[in-house]
Design a protein around this motif. Structure first.
Motif, PDB file in Angstrom:
ATOM      1  N   ARG A 119      48.992 -42.362  -8.732  1.00  0.00           N
ATOM      2  CA  ARG A 119      49.236 -40.924  -8.540  1.00  0.00           C
ATOM      3  C   ARG A 119      49.196 -40.559  -7.053  1.00  0.00           C
ATOM      4  O   ARG A 119      49.982 -39.735  -6.584  1.00  0.00           O
ATOM      5  CB  ARG A 119      48.209 -40.114  -9.316  1.00  0.00           C
TER       6      ARG A 119
ATOM      7  N   ASP B 145      56.277 -41.713 -14.619  1.00  0.00           N
ATOM      8  CA  ASP B 145      56.977 -40.467 -14.274  1.00  0.00           C
ATOM      9  C   ASP B 145      58.181 -40.822 -13.411  1.00  0.00           C
ATOM     10  O   ASP B 145      58.605 -41.987 -13.390  1.00  0.00           O
ATOM     11  CB  ASP B 145      56.038 -39.464 -13.584  1.00  0.00           C
TER      12      ASP B 145
ATOM     13  N   GLN C  99      60.890 -43.426 -17.620  1.00  0.00           N
ATOM     14  CA  GLN C  99      60.747 -42.261 -18.496  1.00  0.00           C
ATOM     15  C   GLN C  99      61.608 -42.360 -19.745  1.00  0.00           C
ATOM     16  O   GLN C  99      61.197 -41.936 -20.826  1.00  0.00           O
ATOM     17  CB  GLN C  99      61.089 -40.988 -17.704  1.00  0.00           C
TER      18      GLN C  99
ATOM     19  N   GLU D 205      54.331 -38.147 -21.473  1.00  0.00           N
ATOM     20  CA  GLU D 205      53.391 -37.024 -21.549  1.00  0.00           C
ATOM     21  C   GLU D 205      52.661 -36.948 -22.885  1.00  0.00           C
ATOM     22  O   GLU D 205      51.641 -36.256 -23.003  1.00  0.00           O
ATOM     23  CB  GLU D 205      54.134 -35.710 -21.285  1.00  0.00           C
TER      24      GLU D 205
END
Length: 933
Positions: free
Chosen positions: A129, A152, A168, A180
């Motif tokens: 991240r 992501d 994704q 998600e």
């Protein structure tokens, strides 16, 4: 979103984060073990380093980290005491490899992170991240599905062992939901690996139905009233279940969530790669005996190309094989043949080649239904071609006519003078036979070369062998055909895509042979096993399969109806015994009745701690006098027979032949035994009346009979031969009932004085010892105290000291050599024979004792099949060999030829081996298989 719009520079190098713990365990469990001469285990080290080398080659990163779990508890253990509680401790053989692996990684100049108090997943999540927020692309190398929640626009997962890439879009393809919702999916369905409880009764399908139908877990719990309207199984009662386990669901959510805000000692700046310490690496590789990598460091790139970045040991001592998936093999020079002049030129090449590789491409894996779409050849590494003949998709270009191509190739393919090599040539042989082309000159089969070299080192399919021995990742069929319900058949694939795939198959086959054959040549006994047993058997099995078996479909359907009726009666009996209705196939419901409602003591639990309802447990409970467990076992047996045989066999009858055609597999069972599938003929029960009724459906057509010829007690006879025990040799030489003779010896009686029960006990000892049965196992089987069982075993060894000596010597030989051999030289490697883990070592020792007998029995019946097939081809008898099941050959023969067949087959089977005791064959005749057995 373009790279420019995302703030990511087009040539910006990815930050590579490696889940070291995931790969360490996967390399340890998935790959054959390897050990240095010092006794240091090295297989997992080699596997992980190979994958790191591949990542370095693929991504050439400037920032990278290899992250491992630290010892001790984490915050998740505080949240849930049972988190990962079911995981066994790290095996000693793996623990011994951790520190040496760390040392190699550091010497490679790679940042190594082991952060106390948090899991490797959380370290990776936090760094990923941070890098993504900094606008950097991130590649996480892992085999852990939980990591999909991190994907992501900038973060991608790659599984270096399988080549799978998850972004994704592909996360949705693989899991059914986007990144998600991965946490929500894990929270609802739970995770057995990490012992995340989830919601009881909610599996993957139900969880996906909830998430796809309503949304996130928060949305689901905010709209429980909508759950009953979903089109998923059990929807009407699901809301109540979700409400009942709300707290557990949200606890599971916490446990499944990877932390992305950990306070770490490392920053992104600490992830810069350092220069490798070559002197240290050479020293460590020398201690670990990674010779090829030492040479690479010392001599530059000399061996790097050959090794394709990394070898992992097979079971053959001193041999190495490639794990790296980087292709070192070019596909640029393959030919696609679309005109007759080019075909003629290639035929001349093939005629001049001392050996060429051959492969077919077809519409089906079922040899009885497959239609030929094309053929491929290779005459030298990289020199391969594909001949398309039946691609029929819209807009397909003109191709050569299939019949003309086969007519041109027929003299060459049928010629014994022109030697061929293939991969699983039995299939190609059977396909070509449908076109009246009978493949000759079959010299080698790479599947069988690998299998004979080491049956347990790897799977023996082409993709596995290419990766192991050539360091090459083949084009996957799904890459050109798609997957699932929309997968194309080969005739529907564009020739531009099909040709490299097909030509590569031939090219890789030839290269595999060039790699495997020298290894076999170094062990002459294995050359004999390949050339005298396995290769001649290929054509025998092809004919056997194509002969097929006639089955009485009407009888099977009647039997299926009767089974259904009987199952209904058992179900009613079970309801009566339980005092209520329940799902007999539900372990949870059954467990509640047995242990909660009926108060039966729990004798064993599942890994999750639930009372077990496994077959062995039910058997023990039934022996203790409990009625319901026996009813359940009877129900399960009938259910399996119905679904596997009486319902399925009628569907498997081929309309063209009116017969069932099984597939025999030469390269599956480690000991050399054949196995079969579609249908599996090896597992039809013979002891139960219901099983025998299935055999009764295997019938002879009018005017014919079924003959079954079965070796009598062949493994005991082989034990007598291998052990040289005088008592056993004498008993067999005199033609005594061996079980009665054993009982007489053990209990000091004359054979006439031996009771039927004593004979049964002696039989249990005879066969039990062959399979390495302990006193505990014998006691359980005979229903006697363990001490008494041990006395029986001790008495047996006193009376048959040669057997005891054989077993002791075999264990010692296996421990020293790492393998055991059959009478004909077939080897079975035993990677765990010197394991520090007692249970694994004892299992390997039991295998060491049994494998020479079981493997020799397999070799003998294969030799018999080859001899019988050759005789049948020359005889004028109207007879077909239609089945091989364990130690039995089954024939379909004209009534007038029965006597002649029995006489010759019995003689050929008895002469298939020269043992110190006579081989005995028990032939039988009947209108069906059961009568003949």
């Amino acid at each position: 979103m373009s790279d420019h719009e995302s703030g990511q520079q087009p040539d910006q190098k990815a930050v590579v984060l490696v889940d070291g713990s995931s790969y360490l365990y996967r390399a340890f469990h998935a790959l054959p073990p390897l050990m240095a001469s010092s006794g240091q285990p090295t297989g997992a080290i080699r596997g992980v380093i190979s994958m790191l080398r591949k990542l370095l080659a693929d991504y050439q990163p400037e920032q990278m980290a290899v992250v491992f779990d630290a010892k001790g508890k984490t915050f998740r253990d505080e949240l849930f005491e049972q988190y990962k509680a079911q995981r066994p401790p790290m095996p000693d053989e793996l623990r011994a490899q951790v520190e040496p692996l760390y040392d190699v990684i550091r010497a490679m100049g790679l940042p190594l992170i082991v952060e106390e108090g948090v899991e490797a997943d959380d370290v990776i999540g936090t760094l990923a991240r941070q890098a993504a927020a900094n606008g950097q692309p991130v590649v996480i190398s892992t085999g852990d599905k939980d990591m999909a929640q991190l994907v992501d626009a900038r973060i991608t997962l790659v599984n270096t062992m399988t080549g799978t890439v998850l972004n994704q879009d592909t996360v949705v393809d693989k899991f059914g939901v986007g990144p998600e919702l991965i946490i929500d999916l894990l929270a609802l369905m739970g995770d057995k690996v990490d012992n995340i409880p989830g919601v009881p009764g909610v599996g993957e399908k139900t969880a996906l139905g909830l998430l796809q139908g309503i949304g996130s877990m928060d949305a689901i719990y905010a709209n429980l009233d909508k759950v009953s309207g979903l089109t998923i199984r059990g929807a009407k009662t699901l809301a109540k279940k979700l409400e009942e386990h709300r707290e557990q669901a949200f606890l599971s959510y916490q446990l499944a969530t990877i932390k992305v805000d950990c306070a770490l000692n490392e920053t992104l700046d600490d992830l810069k790669l350092g220069a490798p310490d070559k002197a240290s690496l050479i020293e460590q590789y020398r201690a670990l005996e990674f010779k090829s990598w030492i040479a690479e460091l010392q001599d530059g790139e000399t061996q790097a190309a050959e090794e394709a970045s990394g070898a992992v040991s097979g079971g053959v001592p001193g041999e190495t094989s490639n794990l790296d998936e980087t292709s070192a093999i070019s596909r640029e020079d393959y030919d696609t043949i679309t005109d007759m002049a080019a075909l003629d030129a290639w035929i001349e090449k093939l005629k001049k080649a001392p050996l060429f590789a051959f492969d077919t491409e077809t519409t089906s894996l079922d040899y009885m239904r497959a239609e030929l779409v094309g053929v491929s050849f290779a005459v030298a590494p990289g020199e391969a071609a594909y001949v398309p003949v039946a691609h029929d998709y819209p807009g397909a270009p003109d191709q050569l006519d299939r019949d003309e191509v086969l007519a041109k190739l027929k003299p060459l393919l049928e010629s014994d003078a022109h030697r061929k090599v293939g991969q699983n040539l039995k299939y190609d042989m059977s396909v070509l036979a449908q076109y009246d082309l009978h493949l000759g000159g079959v010299a080698f089969d790479t599947m069988l070369e690998s299998y004979v070299l080491d049956s347990v080192a790897t799977r023996h399919d082409m993709d596995s062998l290419a990766l192991k021995y050539l360091g090459h990742k083949n084009i996957a069929f799904k890459d050109i055909a798609g997957k699932g319900a929309k997968q194309l058949t080969f005739n529907q694939i564009a020739i531009d895509d099909a040709a490299p795939y097909a030509a590569e198959d031939a090219d890789i086959t030839l290269r595999l042979h060039d790699t495997l054959w020298p290894k076999l040549e170094a062990i002459p006994t294995l050359v004999s096993v390949l050339h005298d047993i396995e290769m001649p058997l290929v054509s025998v099995l092809s004919r056997l399969e194509r002969n097929g078996c006639y089955v009485d479909v009407d009888m099977l359907r009647r039997h299926s109806q009767e089974l259904a009726k009987r199952m209904g009666e058992l179900e009613a009996n079970a309801f009566s015994e339980a005092g209520r209705k329940f799902n007999l196939s539900s372990p949870k419901q059954l467990g509640a009745i047995l242990y909660e409602e009926q108060g039966i003591p729990v004798i064993k639990k599942t890994p999750k701690g639930a009372p077990s309802t496994a077959e062995a447990v039910l058997q023990e409970l039934a022996l203790d006098g409990h009625t319901l467990p026996q009813i359940i076992m009877d129900y399960r047996e009938l259910s399996k027979l119905k679904s596997t045989y009486t319902d399925r066999l009628p569907e498997m009858v081929r309309p063209r032949t009116g017969r069932v055609h099984t597939s025999y597999h030469q390269a599956v069972a480690a000991t050399g035994r054949l196995s079969s599938s579609d249908p599996n003929l090896q597992n039809i029960p013979i002891r139960s009346e219901e099983g025998r009724r299935i055999r009764q459906a295997f019938r002879a057509p009018p005017g014919r009979k079924i003959v079954a010829a079965d070796y009598s007690q062949i493994e005991l006879r082989i034990m007598a031969h291998l052990s040289g025990d005088k008592g056993l040799l004498d008993a067999f030489a005199k033609g005594l009932d061996i079980h009665r003779a054993t009982a007489a010896e053990v209990w000091g009686k004359t054979p006439d004085e031996v009771s039927d029960n004593e004979r049964r006990n002696a039989k249990a000892i005879n066969f039990g010892l062959i399979y390495g049965m302990s006193a505990f196992g014998l006691a359980r089987q005979l229903g006697i105290p363990r001490g008494e069982a041990q006395e029986y075993i001790d008495l047996y060894f006193q009376r048959y000291p040669g057997v005891k000596a054989y077993m002791d010597n075999t264990r010692a030989h296996a421990g020293e050599k790492g393998y055991v051999e059959t009478l004909y030289g077939r080897r079975l490697y035993l990677p765990e024979i010197n394991s520090r883990n007692g249970a694994m070592r004892q299992a390997a020792e039991r295998t060491a004792i049994n494998a020479p007998m079981q493997g020799t029995a397999a070799d003998i019946i294969k030799r018999a099949m080859i001899a019988v097939d050759a005789w049948l081809a020359k005889s004028e008898l109207k007879a077909l060999m239609i089945m091989q099941v364990h130690d039995e050959l089954v024939f379909e023969v004209a009534e007038q030829d029965v006597e002649a067949l029995i006489k010759e087959v019995s003689a050929l089977m008895c002469n298939a081996a020269d043992l110190r005791v006579p081989l005995v064959v028990d032939p039988g005749v009947g209108d069906n298989w059961d009568q003949a057995h």
